[in-house]
Design a protein around this motif. Structure first.
Motif, mmCIF file in Angstrom:
data_model
loop_
_atom_site.group_PDB
_atom_site.id
_atom_site.type_symbol
_atom_site.label_atom_id
_atom_site.label_comp_id
_atom_site.label_asym_id
_atom_site.label_seq_id
_atom_site.Cartn_x
_atom_site.Cartn_y
_atom_site.Cartn_z
ATOM 1 N N HIS A 57 0.574 -1.297 -0.267
ATOM 2 C CA HIS A 57 -0.043 0.047 -0.179
ATOM 3 C C HIS A 57 0.833 1.079 -0.154
ATOM 4 O O HIS A 57 -0.055 2.420 -0.351
ATOM 5 C CB HIS A 57 -1.262 0.420 1.323
ATOM 6 N N GLY A 58 2.144 1.126 0.471
ATOM 7 C CA GLY A 58 3.121 2.556 0.310
ATOM 8 C C GLY A 58 3.106 3.184 -0.415
ATOM 9 O O GLY A 58 3.390 2.708 -1.466
ATOM 10 N N LYS A 59 4.927 3.661 -0.312
ATOM 11 C CA LYS A 59 5.982 4.174 -1.132
ATOM 12 C C LYS A 59 6.123 2.876 -2.855
ATOM 13 O O LYS A 59 6.466 3.543 -3.378
ATOM 14 C CB LYS A 59 6.775 4.961 -0.508
ATOM 15 N N GLN A 60 6.150 1.975 -1.606
ATOM 16 C CA GLN A 60 6.901 0.638 -2.726
ATOM 17 C C GLN A 60 5.407 -0.324 -3.081
ATOM 18 O O GLN A 60 6.317 -1.318 -4.665
ATOM 19 C CB GLN A 60 7.647 0.021 -1.952
ATOM 20 N N LYS A 61 4.550 0.226 -3.862
ATOM 21 C CA LYS A 61 3.205 0.001 -3.754
ATOM 22 C C LYS A 61 3.565 -1.182 -5.318
ATOM 23 O O LYS A 61 4.115 -0.256 -6.340
ATOM 24 C CB LYS A 61 1.905 0.766 -3.940
ATOM 25 N N GLY A 62 2.989 -1.598 -5.041
ATOM 26 C CA GLY A 62 2.774 -2.954 -6.421
ATOM 27 C C GLY A 62 3.300 -3.762 -6.631
ATOM 28 O O GLY A 62 3.408 -4.819 -6.986
ATOM 29 N N LYS A 63 4.572 -3.292 -5.730
ATOM 30 C CA LYS A 63 6.039 -4.650 -5.586
ATOM 31 C C LYS A 63 5.386 -6.003 -5.003
ATOM 32 O O LYS A 63 5.767 -7.269 -5.760
ATOM 33 C CB LYS A 63 6.670 -5.072 -4.975
ATOM 34 N N PHE A 64 3.660 -6.170 -4.195
ATOM 35 C CA PHE A 64 3.649 -6.960 -4.312
ATOM 36 C C PHE A 64 1.954 -6.898 -3.496
ATOM 37 O O PHE A 64 1.523 -5.580 -4.192
ATOM 38 C CB PHE A 64 3.763 -7.826 -2.582
ATOM 39 N N SER A 65 1.155 -8.011 -3.729
ATOM 40 C CA SER A 65 -0.036 -8.148 -2.834
ATOM 41 C C SER A 65 -0.181 -8.540 -1.602
ATOM 42 O O SER A 65 0.231 -8.941 -1.456
ATOM 43 C CB SER A 65 -0.932 -8.301 -4.405
ATOM 44 N N THR A 66 -1.872 -8.152 -1.707
ATOM 45 C CA THR A 66 -2.792 -8.994 0.072
ATOM 46 C C THR A 66 -2.316 -10.496 -0.412
ATOM 47 O O THR A 66 -1.938 -11.403 0.588
ATOM 48 C CB THR A 66 -3.408 -8.267 -0.033
ATOM 49 N N SER A 67 -2.139 -11.283 -1.401
ATOM 50 C CA SER A 67 -2.533 -12.971 -1.648
ATOM 51 C C SER A 67 -1.049 -12.957 -1.826
ATOM 52 O O SER A 67 -0.848 -14.507 -1.678
ATOM 53 C CB SER A 67 -2.603 -12.522 -2.942
ATOM 54 N N ASP A 68 0.596 -12.072 -1.521
ATOM 55 C CA ASP A 68 1.132 -12.516 -1.073
ATOM 56 C C ASP A 68 1.790 -12.757 0.327
ATOM 57 O O ASP A 68 2.565 -13.320 0.824
ATOM 58 C CB ASP A 68 2.809 -11.415 -1.037
#
Length: 160
Positions: A57-68
């Motif tokens: 969710h933060g500044k590095q958003k998109g590297k992982f998702s909640t499914s990880d």
């Protein structure tokens, strides 16, 4: 319903760590509270800042998702303690954020939850077996020794 909690032996030489996303160590230690109620021991871990939250969710958003996020893994030289009773707070529940500098002077957003307290991630363990409680205490002793926290499990045991 009943939540899964597990303990697995796995000998590794490493500092005790916490992971919501496998192989991504949390860089800040959680606030840990332990409550004893009859034959149950409830452990709650609150992370004010969470590397997993930041990557989702933060500044590095998109590297992982909640499914990880498969749970919280407490890892030390003895193995893994695991629970699937976890919550990475959704970015939409926060009323405001403030930026602070952590992680080698990188700036990250710290969300403030409903009560104004900053919490990004939470995990809960419910322990009913003495052997699982003893294992948790060994993890906490190692954590304390690695980070010089001054914790001693012998002072906190409901079994002494």
């Amino acid at each position: 319903g009943r939540r899964a909690v597990g303990v697995r032996a796995e000998v590794t030489e490493r500092k005790p760590s916490f992971q919501f996303i496998r192989n991504v160590d949390e860089v800040q230690l959680p606030k840990i509270s332990v409550t004893h109620f009859r034959e149950h021991i409830f452990v709650e871990l609150n992370f004010t800042t969470s590397q997993a939250w930041n990557l989702i969710h933060g500044k590095q958003k998109g590297k992982f998702s909640t499914s990880d996020v498969k749970g919280l893994f407490l890892i030390d030289e003895e193995g893994i303690i695991w629970t699937d009773d976890v919550e990475l707070l959704d970015e939409n529940v926060f009323e405001e954020t403030e930026s602070i500098r952590v992680f080698n002077d990188e700036e990250i957003d710290i969300p403030k939850g409903r009560e104004g307290l900053p919490v990004q991630a939470q995990a809960r363990l419910s322990i009913t077996k003495r052997s699982d409680y003893d294992r948790l205490q060994r993890f906490l002793d190692r954590l304390s020794a690695a980070y010089d926290l001054g914790y001693n499990s012998e002072k906190h045991s409901p079994y002494s």
